[in-house]
Design a protein around this motif. Sequence first.
Motif, PDB file in Angstrom:
ATOM      1  N   ASN A   1     -51.360  47.742   4.734  1.00 21.64           N
ATOM      2  CA  ASN A   1     -52.093  46.836   5.613  1.00 21.64           C
ATOM      3  C   ASN A   1     -52.900  47.698   6.586  1.00 21.64           C
ATOM      4  O   ASN A   1     -52.366  48.271   7.525  1.00 21.64           O
ATOM      5  N   TYR A   2     -54.197  47.825   6.322  1.00 23.77           N
ATOM      6  CA  TYR A   2     -55.080  48.650   7.147  1.00 23.77           C
ATOM      7  C   TYR A   2     -55.502  47.965   8.449  1.00 23.77           C
ATOM      8  O   TYR A   2     -56.079  48.602   9.327  1.00 23.77           O
ATOM      9  N   VAL A   3     -55.252  46.677   8.565  1.00 23.14           N
ATOM     10  CA  VAL A   3     -55.767  45.906   9.690  1.00 23.14           C
ATOM     11  C   VAL A   3     -55.011  46.269  10.963  1.00 23.14           C
ATOM     12  O   VAL A   3     -53.787  46.403  10.967  1.00 23.14           O
ATOM     13  N   ASP A   4     -55.748  46.412  12.059  1.00 18.55           N
ATOM     14  CA  ASP A   4     -55.146  46.692  13.363  1.00 18.55           C
ATOM     15  C   ASP A   4     -55.159  45.400  14.169  1.00 18.55           C
ATOM     16  O   ASP A   4     -56.214  44.939  14.612  1.00 18.55           O
ATOM     17  N   ASP A   5     -53.981  44.818  14.342  1.00 20.43           N
ATOM     18  CA  ASP A   5     -53.908  43.518  15.022  1.00 20.43           C
ATOM     19  C   ASP A   5     -52.534  43.372  15.658  1.00 20.43           C
ATOM     20  O   ASP A   5     -51.562  42.984  15.006  1.00 20.43           O
ATOM     21  N   ALA A   6     -52.461  43.676  16.947  1.00 23.83           N
ATOM     22  CA  ALA A   6     -51.181  43.637  17.657  1.00 23.83           C
ATOM     23  C   ALA A   6     -50.658  42.218  17.834  1.00 23.83           C
ATOM     24  O   ALA A   6     -49.471  42.021  18.139  1.00 23.83           O
ATOM     25  N   SER A   7     -51.493  41.227  17.632  1.00 19.80           N
ATOM     26  CA  SER A   7     -51.058  39.844  17.836  1.00 19.80           C
ATOM     27  C   SER A   7     -50.096  39.362  16.769  1.00 19.80           C
ATOM     28  O   SER A   7     -49.380  38.369  16.964  1.00 19.80           O
ATOM     29  N   GLY A   8     -50.076  40.032  15.627  1.00 19.82           N
ATOM     30  CA  GLY A   8     -49.247  39.591  14.509  1.00 19.82           C
ATOM     31  C   GLY A   8     -49.951  38.624  13.586  1.00 19.82           C
ATOM     32  O   GLY A   8     -49.428  38.279  12.516  1.00 19.82           O
ATOM     33  N   ALA A   9     -51.158  38.194  13.951  1.00 21.92           N
ATOM     34  CA  ALA A   9     -51.866  37.208  13.130  1.00 21.92           C
ATOM     35  C   ALA A   9     -52.304  37.769  11.791  1.00 21.92           C
ATOM     36  O   ALA A   9     -52.554  37.007  10.849  1.00 21.92           O
TER      37      ALA A   9
END
Length: 666
Positions: free
Chosen positions: A483-491
């Motif tokens: 998972n390359y996506v950077d998203d601290a929200s967990g979404a």
Amino acid sequence: MASLSPPILSLKSLFLSLLFTLNHAVFAVTVYGQTPLGMTMTSSLASGPVPTLPAYDKTVLIPPGPPQPPTTAFGLELQPQAASVPGLSITQSGAFLGFSIEMSVVNQVLGKNSSHIAVPLLNLLGNLQHRAGSVRIRCGGNTQELARFTDQLDNGAAIAKEKGNALNPTQTPAVLYTMDLFYIMSNISSLVNVKWYLGIPFNDTNFDLRISEYGQAILGDNLLALQAGNEPDLYARHQKRPETWHVADYMREFGDLVSFINNHPNIPIKNNLIGPSVASADWTPEMVWDAGYIETFKDVLSIIAVEHYPNNNCFAAFGGSGSLKIPQDEFAAYLNHNAGRDLVRPYLNSSAIALAAGKPFMMFETNTASCGGFPGISDTFGATLWALDYGYQMAYANFSGALFHVGGQNVYYNPFTAPPTNQTAFHQWTVGAIFYSVLVMTESFGKSNQSRIIDLNANGDNIFTPAYAIYDQDVLSKVALFNYVDDASGASDYTATISVGGGNTGAPNSSPAEVKVKYLAASSVSTGVNITWANQTFGNAFEVDGHLKGDLEIVTVPCDQASNTCQIRVPAPGFALVFINGNPEVEESDITFSTTAFTKLMNTATVDPAVLETSNGMSGKDRSKMGSTSFGSIDNGASAAIHGYVSVVTAVTSMMAGWILLRHVI
């Protein structure tokens, strides 16, 4: 244990910090946080700019925003048996990923000489051996081309550097080496199962073959092969050959080398050469194949190899030709599946040609970017994911191995770095982001040498959520989920539903009752700190003794055998290795090296004194000669040397060249 009482820690630390700052000060115009000498200028409210060596740079870039709409779930239907999977790779070794150490910095990385081995390195390599059975290391690079043998060097060193040709854009210094270089490698191989590659100097066609002669005699079976020419397609550009020098000239000189070897009575193995090692810069590999290279030299070639970096930071490092690359602008290109695919695609024809010739095909030198890499990219979790995906993609394309380059203090991309000598009293080693990629790769393929891999084109071939299946001894063994996506929200966390057999596979339902999962994790793709594998870390900058720290965390995921599904959550960002068949490693390497010796105020990992003597530090004179010399790198006098060597025989308190060394002794 007798010891010398150290001075008050706060005063000592302040003094050494001031000395370090003065010793490494440079006056140059900053270009996007980088001076032309490859140092980063960091600042604080309390003080002006302070130079930081690139190996410890703290640049933090802004990650790309998460794609919309986010991926939250997708499914994978997998065949339980390899025989039903078209397109699987050739069988691969757990030692697929290894290291290429620039020859001129060998004594920073391996040890000053054969009696002074770098113990943190032994422990790091022990972790890889524990998982893969062996480790592959190349000592070479640009500096091998000008390497010269000498009987003896000052202070018992095995390697020393001289200033290189000022006309060479890479400013690569010449290397002097002694017989002890081979004994360093041999001693390491006696402790950890390391196999080596060396390079025959190719600058003078009146070939000096002592590196081949002594390498075979001393290393024996631990010497895998010898490289004949490093990036020959760049020789003319770097003024190592006339401007008219081309493929036919390289072919002629390679043939001359073969004749020299065949006529040399002290080189018993005549057919262990590596070539052509082109960088795909001024020549393509096909230009060499079309010239009849493989057909002409098939009997003497052990490995067919290329070298390639996906990008370069050369303008920031040296100025001159080219253009300035802004790391923030380059960052996103490393953070998706196309990065590895695009790197490998030009070599698909070459890997097929090598396979048809019955020769292994290797990426003999690579990393995030030539000329030292990029601040904020090369030393981050984004680079960890990039290097692991790139490694899997090479394995899927039937490469047989790849080596990530290791330079000195003035590069950003090192998998591991010893601290500057004037900090050995209170700092340990630093593990870079890419070392975790190598660690995970060893565990992915294991010790069987029978692992095969396929790119699953997962999630509709979504470039941010690639996945691979790994078959070991013809049975589905592991699934790798990125998972390359950077998203601290967990979404942007997603759940992959894995089904083994059933569905459209034509095979019976075969999902196990449960699977084990190990996670590769960090808080962001832009961070280089607190990277963990199964909740364990080697530590952050200056904290590494080579042992994993923290409690091992292997997640057990129950599967629903009625629906034939196993649901695996993958955080954004993150990576999950799912063990379908077989058990993950549950303990650290059983190869550890420790004594009761101390450096300064802290216990460090060292070799058992009954096995190997170690020492701490080297002179300021030696330190001044030990910069990085990876492709496009430069010895700027601001680099330093060696750490992690603990003396078990003497106690010395000294003050030399503005630095302090205290030893505690047994």
